[in-house]
Scaffold this motif. Structure first.
Motif, PDB file in Angstrom:
ATOM      1  N   GLY A  99      14.823  -4.719  12.558  1.00 41.37           N
ATOM      2  CA  GLY A  99      14.718  -5.657  11.497  1.00 41.37           C
ATOM      3  C   GLY A  99      13.040  -5.979  10.907  1.00 41.37           C
ATOM      4  O   GLY A  99      12.311  -5.489  11.589  1.00 41.37           O
ATOM      5  N   TYR A 100      13.179  -6.522   9.875  1.00 44.53           N
ATOM      6  CA  TYR A 100      11.818  -6.828   9.155  1.00 44.53           C
ATOM      7  C   TYR A 100      11.803  -8.137   8.390  1.00 44.53           C
ATOM      8  O   TYR A 100      12.790  -8.640   8.039  1.00 44.53           O
ATOM      9  CB  TYR A 100      11.430  -5.788   8.323  1.00 44.53           C
ATOM     10  N   LEU A 101      10.515  -8.516   7.970  1.00 48.59           N
ATOM     11  CA  LEU A 101      10.503  -9.776   7.165  1.00 48.59           C
ATOM     12  C   LEU A 101       9.455  -9.449   6.282  1.00 48.59           C
ATOM     13  O   LEU A 101       8.361  -8.735   6.691  1.00 48.59           O
ATOM     14  CB  LEU A 101      10.070 -10.898   8.013  1.00 48.59           C
ATOM     15  N   ILE A 102       9.713  -9.642   5.042  1.00 50.46           N
ATOM     16  CA  ILE A 102       8.692  -9.543   3.975  1.00 50.46           C
ATOM     17  C   ILE A 102       8.309 -10.886   3.306  1.00 50.46           C
ATOM     18  O   ILE A 102       9.453 -11.437   2.978  1.00 50.46           O
ATOM     19  CB  ILE A 102       9.268  -8.435   2.713  1.00 50.46           C
ATOM     20  N   THR A 103       7.039 -11.017   3.062  1.00 50.07           N
ATOM     21  CA  THR A 103       6.767 -12.066   2.432  1.00 50.07           C
ATOM     22  C   THR A 103       5.862 -11.774   1.230  1.00 50.07           C
ATOM     23  O   THR A 103       4.962 -11.059   1.490  1.00 50.07           O
ATOM     24  CB  THR A 103       6.257 -13.256   3.296  1.00 50.07           C
ATOM     25  N   SER A 104       5.612 -12.753   0.232  1.00 48.60           N
ATOM     26  CA  SER A 104       4.742 -12.312  -0.865  1.00 48.60           C
ATOM     27  C   SER A 104       3.951 -13.750  -1.110  1.00 48.60           C
ATOM     28  O   SER A 104       4.849 -14.691  -1.414  1.00 48.60           O
ATOM     29  CB  SER A 104       5.231 -11.593  -2.163  1.00 48.60           C
ATOM     30  N   GLU A 105       2.962 -13.764  -1.623  1.00 46.88           N
ATOM     31  CA  GLU A 105       2.326 -15.061  -2.287  1.00 46.88           C
ATOM     32  C   GLU A 105       1.465 -14.638  -3.322  1.00 46.88           C
ATOM     33  O   GLU A 105       0.468 -13.703  -3.034  1.00 46.88           O
ATOM     34  CB  GLU A 105       1.667 -15.890  -1.047  1.00 46.88           C
ATOM     35  N   LEU A 106       1.194 -15.714  -4.433  1.00 48.91           N
ATOM     36  CA  LEU A 106       0.449 -15.456  -5.329  1.00 48.91           C
ATOM     37  C   LEU A 106      -1.042 -15.665  -4.986  1.00 48.91           C
ATOM     38  O   LEU A 106      -1.282 -16.697  -4.146  1.00 48.91           O
ATOM     39  CB  LEU A 106       0.668 -16.312  -6.298  1.00 48.91           C
ATOM     40  N   ILE A 107      -2.002 -14.880  -5.354  1.00 49.87           N
ATOM     41  CA  ILE A 107      -3.356 -15.288  -4.704  1.00 49.87           C
ATOM     42  C   ILE A 107      -3.794 -16.142  -6.192  1.00 49.87           C
ATOM     43  O   ILE A 107      -4.018 -15.639  -7.030  1.00 49.87           O
ATOM     44  CB  ILE A 107      -4.186 -14.096  -4.511  1.00 49.87           C
TER      45      ILE A 107
END
Length: 109
Positions: A99-107
C-alpha cells in the motif's frame, strides 16, 4: 516567474519491498520525476535521507535500501507538474503490495 503560492508539496509514503516490472517503485517514481523535469524532489528512508536538488546526475544511481525500510518521497513543484506526476503514477502505485499514502499541501508564502 512562478510564484511561491503556485507550488505544492507532494509526499508519497511507500515500503521498500514494493516493485513494478522488477524494479523498486521508488526508482520508477524517481525516473518519472526526472523525465518530467521536476525541480525538487527527495527520497528519504528511516536511516538515510537524501536530497536531489538537480536530479539529472542521479538518474542512474542505485539506492541500496533494506527491504524493510519505509520510504518517503517528497516533491515540490508548481501545481501543474505535481498534478501531472500524480496522474502518471496512479497505475504504477496501484500495483503496490504493502500500500501507499499520498498527501499534498499548498506551500504558502
Amino acid at each position: 516567474m512562478t510564484l511561491l503560492y503556485d507550488q505544492l508539496r507532494l509526499r508519497i509514503y511507500l515500503n521498500a519491498v514494493d516493485e513494478t516490472e522488477g524494479e523498486n517503485i521508488y526508482k520508477t517514481i524517481e525516473k518519472e520525476a526526472i523525465r518530467l523535469q521536476l525541480t525538487n524532489f527527495s527520497i528519504h528512508t528511516k536511516d538515510s535521507p537524501g536530497y536531489v536538488p538537480n536530479p539529472a546526475p542521479y538518474a542512474e544511481t542505485n539506492l541500496d535500501l533494506s527491504k524493510s525500510l519505509p520510504i518517503l518521497i517528497e516533491i515540490i513543484d508548481i501545481r501543474h507538474n505535481v498534478e501531472k506526476i500524480i496522474k502518471n503514477l496512479a497505475p504504477i502505485l496501484s500495483q503496490t503490495i504493502k500500500g501507499y499514502l499520498i498527501t499534498s499541501e499548498l506551500i504558502t508564502p
